[in-house]
Every structure is written in C-alpha cells, then in structure tokens.
Design a protein around this motif. Structure first.
Motif, PDB file in Angstrom:
ATOM      1  N   LYS A 244      34.272  36.376  28.434  1.00 40.83           N
ATOM      2  CA  LYS A 244      33.484  35.377  27.710  1.00 40.83           C
ATOM      3  C   LYS A 244      33.834  33.798  27.618  1.00 40.83           C
ATOM      4  CE  LYS A 244      31.729  38.895  24.575  1.00 40.83           C
ATOM      5  NZ  LYS A 244      32.333  39.791  23.631  1.00 40.83           N
ATOM      6  N   GLU A 245      35.289  33.743  27.732  1.00 39.42           N
ATOM      7  CA  GLU A 245      35.885  32.467  28.056  1.00 39.42           C
ATOM      8  C   GLU A 245      36.043  32.003  29.530  1.00 39.42           C
ATOM      9  OE1 GLU A 245      39.627  32.955  26.375  1.00 39.42           O
ATOM     10  OE2 GLU A 245      38.659  33.400  24.173  1.00 39.42           O
ATOM     11  N   GLU A 246      36.614  32.847  30.257  1.00 41.67           N
ATOM     12  CA  GLU A 246      36.848  32.621  31.636  1.00 41.67           C
ATOM     13  C   GLU A 246      36.179  33.608  32.613  1.00 41.67           C
ATOM     14  OE1 GLU A 246      41.629  31.872  31.028  1.00 41.67           O
ATOM     15  OE2 GLU A 246      40.901  33.662  32.168  1.00 41.67           O
ATOM     16  N   ALA A 247      36.107  33.038  33.981  1.00 38.97           N
ATOM     17  CA  ALA A 247      35.401  33.929  34.957  1.00 38.97           C
ATOM     18  C   ALA A 247      35.844  35.115  35.298  1.00 38.97           C
ATOM     19  CB  ALA A 247      35.331  32.944  36.190  1.00 38.97           C
ATOM     20  N   LEU A 248      35.309  36.287  35.512  1.00 40.35           N
ATOM     21  CA  LEU A 248      35.733  37.502  36.244  1.00 40.35           C
ATOM     22  C   LEU A 248      34.887  37.724  37.192  1.00 40.35           C
ATOM     23  CD1 LEU A 248      37.245  40.294  36.006  1.00 40.35           C
ATOM     24  CD2 LEU A 248      35.258  41.210  34.521  1.00 40.35           C
ATOM     25  N   HIS A 249      35.681  38.155  38.442  1.00 42.25           N
ATOM     26  CA  HIS A 249      35.045  38.252  39.734  1.00 42.25           C
ATOM     27  C   HIS A 249      35.234  39.681  40.126  1.00 42.25           C
ATOM     28  CE1 HIS A 249      34.469  34.078  39.924  1.00 42.25           C
ATOM     29  NE2 HIS A 249      33.516  33.927  40.387  1.00 42.25           N
ATOM     30  N   GLY A 250      34.078  40.108  40.770  1.00 40.79           N
ATOM     31  CA  GLY A 250      34.405  41.413  41.348  1.00 40.79           C
ATOM     32  C   GLY A 250      34.440  41.292  42.962  1.00 40.79           C
ATOM     33  N   VAL A 251      35.338  41.909  43.491  1.00 38.80           N
ATOM     34  CA  VAL A 251      35.333  42.070  45.019  1.00 38.80           C
ATOM     35  C   VAL A 251      34.903  43.307  45.671  1.00 38.80           C
ATOM     36  CG1 VAL A 251      36.899  41.445  47.341  1.00 38.80           C
ATOM     37  CG2 VAL A 251      36.931  39.987  44.899  1.00 38.80           C
ATOM     38  N   ARG A 252      33.923  43.415  46.588  1.00 38.97           N
ATOM     39  CA  ARG A 252      33.549  44.680  47.249  1.00 38.97           C
ATOM     40  C   ARG A 252      34.552  44.701  48.410  1.00 38.97           C
ATOM     41  NH1 ARG A 252      27.384  46.215  46.792  1.00 38.97           N
ATOM     42  NH2 ARG A 252      28.077  47.956  47.920  1.00 38.97           N
ATOM     43  N   TYR A 253      35.342  45.658  48.696  1.00 37.40           N
ATOM     44  CA  TYR A 253      36.089  45.676  49.887  1.00 37.40           C
ATOM     45  C   TYR A 253      35.772  46.782  50.797  1.00 37.40           C
ATOM     46  CZ  TYR A 253      38.461  49.541  47.757  1.00 37.40           C
ATOM     47  OH  TYR A 253      38.656  50.836  46.879  1.00 37.40           O
ATOM     48  N   ASP A 254      36.244  46.630  51.900  1.00 37.28           N
ATOM     49  CA  ASP A 254      35.957  47.662  53.217  1.00 37.28           C
ATOM     50  C   ASP A 254      36.706  48.404  53.133  1.00 37.28           C
ATOM     51  OD1 ASP A 254      33.050  46.692  53.632  1.00 37.28           O
ATOM     52  OD2 ASP A 254      34.203  45.037  54.838  1.00 37.28           O
ATOM     53  N   GLY A 255      36.940  49.735  52.772  1.00 38.21           N
ATOM     54  CA  GLY A 255      38.118  50.474  52.921  1.00 38.21           C
ATOM     55  C   GLY A 255      38.053  51.649  51.927  1.00 38.21           C
ATOM     56  N   ALA A 256      39.227  52.610  51.525  1.00 33.85           N
ATOM     57  CA  ALA A 256      39.010  53.719  50.982  1.00 33.85           C
ATOM     58  C   ALA A 256      40.144  53.604  49.706  1.00 33.85           C
ATOM     59  CB  ALA A 256      39.489  54.748  51.913  1.00 33.85           C
ATOM     60  N   ARG A 257      39.540  54.248  48.799  1.00 32.57           N
ATOM     61  CA  ARG A 257      40.668  54.724  47.590  1.00 32.57           C
ATOM     62  C   ARG A 257      41.284  56.242  47.693  1.00 32.57           C
ATOM     63  NH1 ARG A 257      39.445  56.068  41.984  1.00 32.57           N
ATOM     64  NH2 ARG A 257      37.313  56.554  42.871  1.00 32.57           N
ATOM     65  N   HIS A 258      42.441  56.188  47.801  1.00 26.49           N
ATOM     66  CA  HIS A 258      42.932  57.752  47.435  1.00 26.49           C
ATOM     67  C   HIS A 258      43.519  57.820  46.107  1.00 26.49           C
ATOM     68  CE1 HIS A 258      42.619  57.783  51.794  1.00 26.49           C
ATOM     69  NE2 HIS A 258      43.062  56.743  51.945  1.00 26.49           N
ATOM     70  N   ASP A 259      42.893  58.397  45.073  1.00 29.11           N
ATOM     71  CA  ASP A 259      43.414  58.789  43.759  1.00 29.11           C
ATOM     72  C   ASP A 259      44.394  60.119  43.895  1.00 29.11           C
ATOM     73  OD1 ASP A 259      43.763  59.577  41.489  1.00 29.11           O
ATOM     74  OD2 ASP A 259      41.644  59.546  40.809  1.00 29.11           O
ATOM     75  N   ILE A 260      45.483  59.792  43.571  1.00 30.11           N
ATOM     76  CA  ILE A 260      46.373  61.121  44.055  1.00 30.11           C
ATOM     77  C   ILE A 260      46.502  61.927  42.895  1.00 30.11           C
ATOM     78  CG2 ILE A 260      48.727  61.901  44.824  1.00 30.11           C
ATOM     79  CD1 ILE A 260      46.681  60.325  46.910  1.00 30.11           C
ATOM     80  N   GLY A 261      46.003  61.236  41.752  1.00 25.33           N
ATOM     81  CA  GLY A 261      46.079  62.244  40.499  1.00 25.33           C
ATOM     82  C   GLY A 261      44.936  63.302  40.456  1.00 25.33           C
ATOM     83  N   ASN A 262      44.277  63.234  41.708  1.00 23.32           N
ATOM     84  CA  ASN A 262      43.273  64.171  41.828  1.00 23.32           C
ATOM     85  C   ASN A 262      43.685  65.182  42.968  1.00 23.32           C
ATOM     86  OD1 ASN A 262      41.140  64.526  43.556  1.00 23.32           O
ATOM     87  ND2 ASN A 262      40.012  62.987  42.791  1.00 23.32           N
ATOM     88  N   LYS A 263      43.504  66.538  42.965  1.00 23.00           N
ATOM     89  CA  LYS A 263      44.030  67.406  44.175  1.00 23.00           C
ATOM     90  C   LYS A 263      43.298  67.312  45.349  1.00 23.00           C
ATOM     91  CE  LYS A 263      44.608  70.295  40.384  1.00 23.00           C
ATOM     92  NZ  LYS A 263      44.157  71.621  39.491  1.00 23.00           N
TER      93      LYS A 263
END
Ligand code: G1P
Length: 293
Positions: A244-263
């Motif tokens: 509400k005070e400052e800009a927040l931007h989202g960046v869509r990236y080309d790539g992959a996320r590997h969440d190691i906390g999941n088997k």
C-alpha cells in the motif's frame, strides 16, 4: 532516486522439514544432496551469481550441519593437498570464498515472516534478497539467475519484487498468489497478494516461487502484521501491507523450481542435475532408459 544495490541475502533454513521425515529428523532438509552437494550450496551459488556478497542464514537447533558445511576445514585442506587431490581442494576453497556467511537462530518456529524478522539487525536499511534454503531455482538462461532478475527490477522501480511461476488452479492454495497488471513483458505491478487462497478467492494462478528482493521497510510491517494462515506470521501478509506504500513487482521467469522439502521434487532434482554432470550423465541416461524399458 539513486538505486541501492542489493548486496545482502537472507536464507531461511530453520523449518522442521516435516514433509520429509524421517530423514529430516537429524539431517536438515537443506543439507540433502543433489548429486554431490547440499541443496543450500546451490542456493548460495545462485545468490553469489546474482551479485550478493553477504549472506545471513537463519537456522535452528537441529541445523548444525549447515554451519559445518560452510565452516573452513583447514585440516581437510591439508590432507587433500598432501594427497594431491587438487580438484577436490579447489572445490572446497571455492566454497569458502563464495561470500561472507553469517548465522542467526530462530528459537521457535513462527512462520516465514517471523524468521525474516530475525534478520532485521543484520540487514539494516538496505534492500535485501530472500532465498528459501530448501528450494533450488534454475533459469533457462543460466547467466540470469532469478535473484539477479529480481534485483534488477528493484534497482529500476524501487520497492520489492518476487519471483512468479504459473501453477494449476488445484495448487493455488499451496502458495502465495499475486494479482496485478503487466507493465512490461513478464513484469507485473502487484495489486493484490494473498497467502494460500482457496482457488475461488485467488487473484490469479501466479505463485510466489521461493525468491524475493525486499525493501527494508518490510521489517516495520512484519512487526505490525497479525498472525495469519496456520497461526504463523506470514511474509506474504506483511508484503500485502507494504504494497500500500511501495511498489511490489512480480517477475515471471523461464525456468524450474525444485522444492527439496518434497520427496518427488527431490528425486527429480537429482535426475535433472545428474544429467548435467559430465562424469555421470551418460551412465545415468542409460540407466533411466533401461528402467523405462
Ligand atoms: C512459502 C510462502 C509462500 C510461497 C512458498 C513457495 O510457503 O509462504 O507464499 O509461495 O513458500 O515459495 P511454504 O512452502 O513455506 O508453506
């Protein structure tokens, strides 16, 4: 406005890892190996490749192995030198030279927002990156790590930025979901940000993907944000307030996320990175082909 460069990163790595029991009881999930190095080393390497020179890791009681991994091992270096194991020696020394690494303890698990509050004194008054210590994020263009892409957006527009990946509707309730307007290809200016919404309440299918660059103003908002989902202090809620005070931007990236906390992701990550290692790639590919018949 003269943009402040992003020099510091915070890596939260205190969580229990309940999705990966029993191994995570005594082995921090951040120390699980992908091929021959722990997950958290990939995270540190991404930070360094993004221009970060100072890293604060947030750990807890059962996470001593993380400290050990980044502690200089002079005796081991002498041993390797005497045996002429130069490649291994250089690998160890490179790890030591990556960045200045510091640790702070989160005494009680109170959520991601609570973890980030423990970085307040160390970070001070400058923008900083947050990289979740159990998640490796790769980009199709390896010269442009996600954290670097976020830092670029913050250095251009000010405020904060998060990495985004589209997820199927059935999975929006597992993530922070951002709604906004595209200001440039792949860059959104956020208008709403909700932690783990029901699919019918989600502003989009764009999920936050383990990487942030935050304005230091986040700390004041964290201090004034009530507990949210799961009775925990949520970083997403504090960011929605800061937005509400400052800009927040989202960046869509080309790539992959590997969440190691999941088997499943853990095994997939080992196959993904194993296939990129010249010393084992061919044999691994052959083995996989055999298994698949
Ligand atoms: C955290 C954040 C969530 C984000 C997710 C993946 O959730 O709270 O907003 O989408 O990480 O980066 P967790 O996976 O810790 O429940």
């Amino acid at each position: 406005m003269i943009a402040q460069p992003v020099r510091k990163a915070v890596i939260p790595a205190a969580g229990y890892g309940t999705r990966f029991l029993p191994i995570s009881k005594a082995v921090p999930k951040e120390m699980l190996p992908i091929v021959d190095r722990p997950v958290i080393q990939y995270v540190v390497e991404e930070a360094v490749a993004s221009g970060i020179t100072d890293i604060l890791m947030i750990i807890s009681r059962s996470k001593r192995a993380i400290e050990e991994h980044f502690h200089p091992a002079v005796d081991l270096e002498v041993e390797l030198e005497q045996k002429g194991r130069i490649a291994e020696l250089e690998d160890l020394r490179r790890l030591q030279s990556l960045a200045r690494i510091h640790f702070v303890w989160q005494p009680k698990m109170g959520g991601l927002g609570d973890a980030i509050l423990y970085a307040r004194d160390h970070v001070g008054n400058e923008p900083f990156a947050v990289l979740l210590g159990d998640t490796v994020v790769t980009t199709n263009d390896a010269t442009r790590p996600v954290t670097r892409q976020l830092a670029d957006v913050v250095e251009r527009f000010g405020g904060s930025a998060v990495a985004l990946q589209e997820v199927p509707e059935a999975k929006v309730s597992r993530y922070g979901i951002l709604g906004g307007d595209e200001v440039e290809p792949g860059i959104l200016r956020a208008t709403s940000f909700v932690e783990k919404p029901k699919p019918e309440d989600a502003p989009s299918r764009l999920a936050v993907s383990a990487r942030y660059v935050l304005s230091p103003r986040i700390f004041d908002h964290l201090l004034n944000t009530p507990k949210g989902k799961g009775g925990e202090l949520q970083l997403t809620d504090a960011m929605a307030s800061l937005m509400k005070e400052e800009a927040l931007h989202g960046v869509r990236y080309d790539g992959a996320r590997h969440d190691i906390g999941n088997k499943l992701d853990f095994i997939k990550a080992n196959v993904h990175f194993g296939l990129q290692r010249p010393d084992i790639a061919d044999a691994l590919r052959e083995h996989l082909a055999e298994l698949m018949g």
